[in-house]
Design an enzyme around this catalytic site. Structure first.
Site, PDB file in Angstrom:
ATOM      1  N   GLY A 242       0.865  -1.129   0.128  1.00 35.51           N
ATOM      2  CA  GLY A 242      -0.218  -0.012  -0.028  1.00 35.51           C
ATOM      3  C   GLY A 242       0.938   1.327  -0.110  1.00 35.51           C
ATOM      4  N   GLU A 261      -5.990   1.320   2.994  1.00 38.60           N
ATOM      5  CA  GLU A 261      -6.198   0.839   4.353  1.00 38.60           C
ATOM      6  C   GLU A 261      -4.981  -0.209   4.415  1.00 38.60           C
ATOM      7  OE1 GLU A 261      -9.621  -1.730   5.225  1.00 38.60           O
ATOM      8  OE2 GLU A 261      -8.345  -2.704   6.481  1.00 38.60           O
ATOM      9  N   CYS A 298      -8.425  -7.355   9.414  1.00 37.10           N
ATOM     10  CA  CYS A 298      -7.610  -6.354   9.603  1.00 37.10           C
ATOM     11  C   CYS A 298      -7.773  -5.834  11.008  1.00 37.10           C
ATOM     12  CB  CYS A 298      -7.727  -5.450   8.460  1.00 37.10           C
ATOM     13  SG  CYS A 298      -9.627  -5.169   8.188  1.00 37.10           S
TER      14      CYS A 298
END
Lengths: 526, 526
Positions: A242, A261, A298
């Site tokens: 990410g 995220e 997560c």
């Protein structure tokens, strides 16, 4: 420069382009199931983005978007059997969990349809001209318009709700942004099936199918973020992948918003009094939350503060019993299994770390859940134990035994940003007695996006008040990827000054033909 | 790596830190007026940020923030004479313009006080628990909290409204973020005076003065954006300086939002029919807008599409007459004057470019306004004439003569993002006849943040519906730096799940003690 996990292989060297096959792999056996696609070339990514870009005008109609989102939900349900079979075969997440995830996915699509119908997200503000002011105020009318083609990067651990038909895609389409999805290599067959369902839904409501396109391949993902016609991107995945995409988005000649995220430790604080009241219940609840979905959420609680002493011991005992009973499970892919086992090993080898239930290999393809304990003072300052403050994806948590509240404060102050933070309080503390509950809530708020009291962070309700985001690295922005406010990510405001009534979009007309909530000369109307 | 204009000099080499003086310079004479400060060292920036960070709890009280913003407006008015004198001496913007800017500045501060009192910006959403749903929905309550210390980078061209006491500072304080301002080297004395006024206002309402601190120096600005306790940044200035700071913000270990307003060409399209109806009025209006403030507004119309033929000729004639009458003016600093003269020279030397009124030097310190004309086909494809599509800061505009609407479309499609885009239509076009007005409005909307019809972009009303932002490079984000919605930039959402009533902040309590507008179970309440 960066790596997104990819199960396919790329031939070395050579100037003749070779189609790189994309295989669906069964993590329960490690065997290839079928070749479902080939990796998209740069030219194919370009074509997909251009085709998506060409559908913007068609997506501009509000009623068509509402119809699309509802038709997409219907089509996913109609194709549900095949989608669930493929998803289970590719991810080993199990039928019950995936059935729930499909319901969540269709529910999200319909919730965004309702949000488009409501129109509050357009944030309409109208200020009429006022010539009596100094300087005179012109007529100004503001609403929000879509940012253009959205690039969506699928998550490994949610093949539906955070992948091709997931929240990023649903919110982007709701905003009026066509979508090009980079499929996750852990579930390419599911991605193809769900992509086809979305495209059929588009056709059914009279839209071009190219409002959604699925592409495969690591290089395709890099091409996508750099494409000049891409206006924003959504990502759910690892910090490394990410951050690399975030950096690429920021380095573009014209940077674009990157809603990533990335990762979260999700700290939990159990007060001495809470443990005194219900140590067994808390220990059992923690075991359920950290082993759910083989620890691949997560929001898995990864760091738990429990008091030293007998109440904390009782909590650890309950946790030991429940985690020890958990059946070994299959992780999403072989690479994750290796990373989990290595991460467990490194952590367990640290000085003063104990493993009341040792996480480790089950059989050749599974892993067994476990947890570690460590004294809080080991985490008070920089050192090798900082590894315990990093997310370990899979069924492992770390219980930090503390002797006083200052130790909690010291460790919390060293944590990076989190999606969630959880507090377990006694009845009296929850009622405000002594101030301990309020103090801890105030300490947890700066480090997370969602603060829970007496609950568990796994399970993220899709509701308007949800916030699934948090300080970096939980997310790379201040926005949420769950709940209807996620639509805000794909829009930008525009104001019209002194535009003649005949030229105004319906959203900004004086007579409010769409019945939108709006703020007119400072007063809210709806 | 990057340069922000700085009138002070830094001694070369040497290991002993030397205090670098910061001088106030009079651009009318080029002479140093006084030394007002020294450049902040890294240690001083660190101390300023830490001191600001320590004031967060004090700023958390809503009523205190309202009082601060109003006291700041009062104090600036009380100190107005000295502030205006310093600002005029340092910027040569003139007393009338600066008096208006001070009123704008105090008006902004009071508007943000009203916005804090209104509370709509907190975006309160409450969803009550619902056990009948699958899965059951917990109680969730969301609002917004401040991001932490705000770094604000002052603009050269607005020593008040976009500098120390300007919109970035006002909106950040309103949100509850302490501010460290990097002063602009073009007006350090004004920065010190206004900073002192804000600090006195803070003390007057019982807040620590360190809710606002002013620092000087290029290196200080770089230290500031990298400081781990800085949570967000606002910037108004050049593309080069702004992009460098944006890159630094994105490259931090934990990236932060960077709200930069960088540069804008502000295209204007005059239709054939509009020119036919009122060529003289449009030409005169354009002259006024482009020469206002010696062309030093970020919304100066820099590229104007006028038809070929007699109506367009008439417009050019009116422009020639009015621009020719404009008195030479002093730019903000000597470096800008040099850059302007060089930019004018390069542009005027391009093939096929004419200068009906030649911009150039006035006397040794002033510049004369002018404009250039060029045929639209010169700008249809990449080439040396692309220089005309870049902002030239100062009193210059470029008139593009077109023969048909396709030429306008071709050039517009090559423009980067803009703060504004303006359309001049005939009466019939404004009434929707023929569809030309709507088509042009639709072409301008994707490239700008504010679209004007039959007006001029200079003058940015401070009102809720204002949007002062636009696609890159106009801004580096989707937000506005003018108008009350600018407060959104300094906040992030947080949700509380199942928090006991006794521990909820007042903003989220069931009985709504602050009377905030909110959305409860999907219904809007206020």
């Amino acid at each position: 420069m960066f790596r997104i996990p990819n199960s396919s292989t790329r031939p070395a060297g050579g100037s003749i382009p070779v189609a790189v096959p994309v295989w669906s792999v069964d993590p329960r056996t490690g065997k290839q199931r079928e070749q479902v696609a080939t990796e998209a070339t740069a030219a194919e990514v370009d074509a997909a983005v251009r085709a998506a870009h060409a559908t913007r005008a068609a997506l501009a109609d509000r009623d068509t978007r509402i119809a699309l989102l509802r038709a997409a939900a219907d089509q996913l349900e109609a194709d549900g059997e095949a989608i669930l079979a493929a998803a289970d075969a590719e991810t080993a997440l199990g039928s019950a969990r995936l059935t729930g995830e499909l319901a969540r996915t269709t529910g999200q699509l319909r919730a965004f349809a309702d949000e488009v119908a409501d129109g509050g997200y357009l944030d309409v503000i109208i200020d009429h001209a006022d010539g009596s002011l100094t300087p005179p105020r012109p007529d100004l009318r503001r609403y929000k318009i879509p940012l253009g083609v959205a690039a969506v990067y699928s998550a490994s651990n949610f093949p539906l709700a955070f992948s091709v038909p997931g929240g990023d895609t649903a919110s982007a389409l709701a905003a009026g942004c066509p979508v090009v999805v980079k499929a996750h290599p852990d579930h390419p067959a599911t991605s193809e099936l769900t992509g086809a369902a979305l495209r059929r839904a588009a056709a059914r409501v009279g839209l071009p199918e190219d409002v959604v396109t699925v592409v495969h391949g690591f290089e395709a993902g890099v091409e996508l973020i750099r494409h000049p016609l891409v206006g924003a991107a959504g990502f759910t995945g690892s910090i490394r992948g990410g951050r690399a995409l975030f950096d690429a988005a920021a380095a573009r000649p014209a940077p674009i918003p990157f809603y990533g995220e990335l990762g979260s430790l999700n700290p939990v604080v159990v007060t001495e009094a809470a443990a005194g009241e219900r140590a067994g219940e808390i220990g059992g609840g923690l075991a359920g939350s950290m082993t759910m979905g083989v620890g691949q959420f997560c929001t898995k609680p990864g760091l738990v503060f429990a008091p030293a002493g007998t109440a904390g011991d009782e909590l650890v005992d309950a946790l030991t019993k429940k985690v020890g009973e958990a059946a070994p499970g299959v992780l999403l892919d072989g690479r994750m299994r290796e990373a989990f086992l290595a991460g467990v090993g490194e952590r367990a080898a640290l000085d003063g770390v104990e493993a009341p239930v040792a996480a480790g290999p089950g059989d050749a393809r599974t892993v067994a859940a476990g947890f570690l304990t460590v004294a809080a003072d080991r985490l008070a300052a920089e050192g090798p134990h900082d590894l315990l403050l990093e997310e370990c994806f899979g069924p492992l948590t770390v219980v930090v035994r503390y002797t006083d509240a200052d130790q909690i404060t010291a460790v919390l102050s060293r944590l990076p940003g989190n999606l969630t933070a959880t507090l377990h309080l006694s009845e009296a503390e929850g009622a405000g007695d002594g101030g301990q509950g309020g103090r801890l809530l105030a300490e947890l708020t700066p480090i997370a996006g969602r603060i829970l009291v007496n609950g568990w962070p796994t399970g993220v309700a899709v509701t308007p008040a949800q916030h699934h985001g948090g300080p970096y690295p939980a997310t790379t922005s201040t926005s949420t990827s769950v709940g209807v406010t996620a639509i805000e990510r794909w829009l930008r405001p525009v104001s019209y000054q002194s535009a003649p009534p005949a030229l105004l979009p319906p959203e900004l007309r004086e007579d409010n033909p769409l019945g939108l909530p709006r703020r007119v000369d400072g007063r809210r109307e709806h």
